[in-house]
Design a protein around this motif. Structure first.
Motif, mmCIF file in Angstrom:
data_model
loop_
_atom_site.group_PDB
_atom_site.id
_atom_site.type_symbol
_atom_site.label_atom_id
_atom_site.label_comp_id
_atom_site.label_asym_id
_atom_site.label_seq_id
_atom_site.Cartn_x
_atom_site.Cartn_y
_atom_site.Cartn_z
ATOM 1 N N ALA A 1 -44.653 12.175 44.099
ATOM 2 C CA ALA A 1 -44.329 11.266 43.004
ATOM 3 C C ALA A 1 -42.877 10.823 43.129
ATOM 4 O O ALA A 1 -41.972 11.660 43.166
ATOM 5 C CB ALA A 1 -44.566 11.960 41.675
ATOM 6 N N ALA A 2 -42.678 9.526 43.192
ATOM 7 C CA ALA A 2 -41.336 8.976 43.344
ATOM 8 C C ALA A 2 -40.851 8.384 42.025
ATOM 9 O O ALA A 2 -41.640 7.807 41.262
ATOM 10 C CB ALA A 2 -41.328 7.903 44.420
ATOM 11 N N SER A 3 -39.586 8.522 41.763
ATOM 12 C CA SER A 3 -39.003 7.951 40.554
ATOM 13 C C SER A 3 -37.577 7.503 40.843
ATOM 14 O O SER A 3 -36.974 7.897 41.840
ATOM 15 C CB SER A 3 -39.021 8.958 39.406
ATOM 16 O OG SER A 3 -38.271 10.108 39.736
ATOM 17 N N ASP B 1 -50.127 4.586 46.341
ATOM 18 C CA ASP B 1 -50.499 3.850 45.138
ATOM 19 C C ASP B 1 -49.189 3.280 44.597
ATOM 20 O O ASP B 1 -48.437 3.976 43.917
ATOM 21 C CB ASP B 1 -51.170 4.772 44.123
ATOM 22 C CG ASP B 1 -51.678 4.028 42.893
ATOM 23 O OD1 ASP B 1 -51.101 2.978 42.559
ATOM 24 O OD2 ASP B 1 -52.622 4.511 42.263
ATOM 25 N N ASN B 2 -48.915 2.041 44.955
ATOM 26 C CA ASN B 2 -47.632 1.455 44.581
ATOM 27 C C ASN B 2 -47.483 1.311 43.068
ATOM 28 O O ASN B 2 -46.370 1.381 42.536
ATOM 29 C CB ASN B 2 -47.445 0.105 45.262
ATOM 30 C CG ASN B 2 -47.192 0.251 46.754
ATOM 31 O OD1 ASN B 2 -46.775 1.312 47.210
ATOM 32 N ND2 ASN B 2 -47.453 -0.790 47.507
ATOM 33 N N ALA B 3 -48.585 1.119 42.373
ATOM 34 C CA ALA B 3 -48.514 0.992 40.913
ATOM 35 C C ALA B 3 -48.036 2.298 40.278
ATOM 36 O O ALA B 3 -47.339 2.282 39.261
ATOM 37 C CB ALA B 3 -49.869 0.597 40.356
ATOM 38 N N LYS B 4 -48.412 3.418 40.890
ATOM 39 C CA LYS B 4 -47.995 4.734 40.380
ATOM 40 C C LYS B 4 -46.766 5.249 41.104
ATOM 41 O O LYS B 4 -46.270 6.333 40.766
ATOM 42 C CB LYS B 4 -49.135 5.738 40.536
ATOM 43 C CG LYS B 4 -50.366 5.425 39.702
ATOM 44 C CD LYS B 4 -51.436 6.503 39.890
ATOM 45 C CE LYS B 4 -52.662 6.214 39.046
ATOM 46 N NZ LYS B 4 -53.716 7.253 39.228
ATOM 47 N N ASN B 5 -46.302 4.500 42.106
ATOM 48 C CA ASN B 5 -45.171 4.940 42.923
ATOM 49 C C ASN B 5 -45.416 6.346 43.480
ATOM 50 O O ASN B 5 -44.552 7.231 43.418
ATOM 51 C CB ASN B 5 -43.861 4.900 42.135
ATOM 52 C CG ASN B 5 -42.668 4.486 42.980
ATOM 53 O OD1 ASN B 5 -42.810 4.260 44.177
ATOM 54 N ND2 ASN B 5 -41.506 4.409 42.379
ATOM 55 N N THR B 6 -46.607 6.527 44.021
ATOM 56 C CA THR B 6 -47.031 7.839 44.519
ATOM 57 C C THR B 6 -47.562 7.718 45.937
ATOM 58 O O THR B 6 -48.290 6.773 46.259
ATOM 59 C CB THR B 6 -48.090 8.454 43.605
ATOM 60 O OG1 THR B 6 -47.552 8.588 42.291
ATOM 61 C CG2 THR B 6 -48.521 9.826 44.107
#
Length: 126
Positions: free
Chosen positions: A23-25, A74-79
């Motif tokens: 998970a990226a943030s 999953d670019n929408a979830k940045n995962t």
């Protein structure tokens, strides 16, 4: 602040499967060029396993995992994900995800990446 957090590691018997997540943030996925998965076994160098181009989804694999591991995003979830099948004892290592913000020619090189997660342990028993 950029942060990468891996999860999904654990212990599994040879032949089993695991799915790692990262998970990226702290940034939008569109700012990265590549995301990658690496691993480091005790006493060995950290090695690049797989990478994915953020825009377009082109994937790259090391021969040691080609056909067994699948990288996806999953670019929408940045995962970022790593599906690992047909696991072998030699896959035992700490697995890391990494983010690259610029283009690089060798996506399996550590020098390509700017940020790293803290790692998750994968143990495969025979």
């Amino acid at each position: 602040q950029v942060q990468l957090v891996e999860s999904g590691g654990g212990s599994v018997q040879a032949g089993g499967s695991l799915r790692l997540s990262c998970a990226a943030s702290g940034y939008a996925s569109s700012y990265t060029s590549y995301m990658g998965w690496f691993r480091q076994a005790p006493g060995k160098e950290r090695e690049g396993l797989a990478a994915i181009r953020t825009s377009g989804g082109t994937t790259y694999y090391d021969d040691s995992v080609k056909g067994r591991f699948t990288i996806s995003q999953d670019n929408a979830k940045n995962t970022l994900y790593l599906q690992m099948n047909s696991l072998k004892p030699e896959d035992t290592a700490v697995y890391y995800c990494a983010a690259a913000f610029e283009h690089c020619s060798n996506t399996r090189s550590r020098a390509c990446y700017n940020y790293w997660g803290q790692g998750t342990q994968v143990t495969v028993s025979s």
